[in-house]
Scaffold this motif. Structure first.
Motif: not given
Length: 506
Positions: A284-304
């Motif tokens: 599980g990856v947790a964190g506040l809204e701008d913590s980078g958790k969504a960015a981590l998913a996008q990086a792994i999937f090559g979206d960003d």
């Protein structure tokens, strides 16, 4: 003395071809009250609110606003009567200003010219009433999800709403932003607004509601004062059975080989990410809204993609500069916004289940190149318990839980080694949540690595074998299965010392 409800719906019934969506439902809400409306997806909540907002007309029944019979024929008539609905899916125009969004469709003019000054002044007044410091001239695309939610509420208040419907208002918010919104709901209640609060998050219902109504299969099960019921009773009424094991048990065996490894990963949103994912575990990856958790998913999937560092899958360094490369490397992705990022709403359930396989047919092995037969596709959908009258119907007609399970079935056809689940149960009911948790556990037990990005702390704690917490684009710490929500929140706030105090969080 009898108090007249601000909203009174009596014996409301509505049918669609082959479906009895509502069957004689009674529902009311008083000024200065928060009335929670609960039920599984497909229970009839949305249909009832669409009748209130004049999107649908009831087959039978009566609607009263402030004691007066109302027969709305168009949504603008409902709005003029003081009915405002804040939908789960935000309907803002991203490249317009806050003021332009608040006044969309009702722009004031002066001498035939748009009165922009009046728009901005009134918008500022509404935002200050909500306790926000957002500028009315700010472009909406630059706002966080929590701030955009406030803009939606400001739109509703512009009409001096006497009845405010909030449909899953915290679904896209992290725990801190959700608390802010709940305080806003309390403020509006104190001002005398009648609030219909639709949510699958039981702690919120118990914290904010004065009364709770449960719908199931288009019928009202009961209405009770919130102080008279417990969460278990609400859940049992919603699903018709006890859910004794809401979260799945831990995996049958310990974690296996490393399937995904990120070393020194960085981009504009992430810094020095070191992360290993093993077969058989849910991280599980947790964190506040701008913590980078969504960015981590996008990086792994090559979206960003990452601009520094490396990603390895099964011990082999891979280039992940686009989603196509991620899929080819054996990485699957369940997006956080299923309707905008994961589905083609006007296409059939079956077509949506085949989207990725068809788009990547040239990459996969020869058996997959021919695609799947209709029978094979339908079997995959049945395996995921996707419930539809016909898999040829438009997927936009299904409940959120069934839409989510369709996306998961899409990935099962390709058997990726690593699966990223972003907000996997956002906006779906408790029974569908339990089903998706079991699916995630089953996929992990079959030898896959699951990355779960979630803003729901109980979900993170209850499902994860290991918890990674993000803060300001970095991993601030890791916790074992069963860690407390307080410990997760401490790391999310950047408190990494072992002797942190719980009072710091409050």
């Amino acid at each position: 003395m009898t108090v007249i409800p601000a909203l009174d719906m009596r014996a409301i019934s509505k049918s669609f071809p082959g479906v009895r969506a509502l069957d004689g439902v009674d529902f009311d809400c008083h000024a200065g009250e928060v009335h929670a409306l609960c039920g599984e997806n497909g229970a009839g909540k949305s249909t009832l609110m669409k009748i209130l907002g004049a999107v649908y007309r009831p087959d039978s029944g009566q609607l009263r606003i402030g004691g007066e019979i109302a027969d709305f024929k168009h949504p603008r008539e409902a709005r003029a009567a003081g009915i405002s609905i804040v939908h789960q899916e935000l309907s803002l125009m991203p490249f317009r200003t806050v003021a332009e969004n608040v006044f969309a469709g009702q722009e004031p003019t002066r001498h035939g010219i748009l009165d922009r000054k009046r728009m901005e002044q009134r918008t500022e007044e509404l935002l200050r009433r909500l306790g926000s410091t957002i500028s009315s001239s700010t472009q909406v695309s630059t706002l966080s999800i929590a701030e955009q939610q406030l803009v939606e509420i400001a739109k509703a208040l512009l009409l001096d709403a006497t009845v405010l419907v909030m449909d899953e208002p915290t679904a896209a918010l992290d725990d801190c932003d959700a608390r802010v919104l709940l305080r806003l709901v309390e403020k509006l209640r104190a001002e005398g607004v009648a609030i219909v609060y639709i949510s699958h998050r039981m702690p919120e219902v118990m914290a904010i509601a004065d009364r709770v109504t449960v719908l199931k299969d288009g019928r009202k099960i009961w209405t009770k004062a919130r102080r008279e019921v417990e969460v278990d009773a609400i859940v049992t009424a919603m699903v018709g059975r006890d859910i004794t094991e809401f979260f799945p048990a831990a995996g049958h065996s310990g974690p296996g080989d490393v399937l995904l490894e990120i070393l020194r990963g960085s981009n504009a949103m992430l810094r020095d990410i070191d992360l290993r994912m093993r077969a058989g575990e849910i991280v599980g990856v947790a964190g506040l809204e701008d913590s980078g958790k969504a960015a981590l998913a996008q990086a792994i999937f090559g979206d960003d993609p990452l601009t520094e560092g490396s990603i390895s899958v099964e011990g082999r360094v891979v280039s992940v500069k686009s989603p196509r490369q991620a899929i080819a490397a054996g990485i699957g992705y369940l997006p956080g916004d299923r309707k905008r990022e994961g589905l083609v709403l006007r296409q059939s359930v079956r077509d949506n289940a085949l989207l990725t396989l068809q788009g990547m047919a040239h990459v996969f092995s020869r058996p997959h190149r021919r695609g799947l037969t209709q029978a094979e596709t339908d079997l995959a959908l049945k395996t995921m318990d996707v419930r539809a009258g016909d898999y040829g119907q438009e997927i936009g007609t299904l409940s959120g839980g069934n839409q989510q399970k369709t996306i998961i079935s899409r990935w099962l056809a390709q058997a990726p080694k690593v699966l990223i689940f972003t907000e996997p149960t956002r906006g779906i009911d408790v029974a569908a949540k339990a089903s998706i948790y079991e699916t995630m556990r089953r996929l992990a037990d079959s030898g896959r690595a699951i990355v779960m990005i979630s803003s729901d702390l109980p979900e993170v704690v209850g499902v994860s074998d290991r918890i990674v917490v993000m803060h300001q684009g970095r991993i601030s710490g890791e916790l074992d299965r069963g860690a407390s929500e307080e410990a997760v929140m401490a790391l999310a706030l950047g408190i990494t010392e072992p002797n942190w105090r719980e009072e710091t969080i409050a």
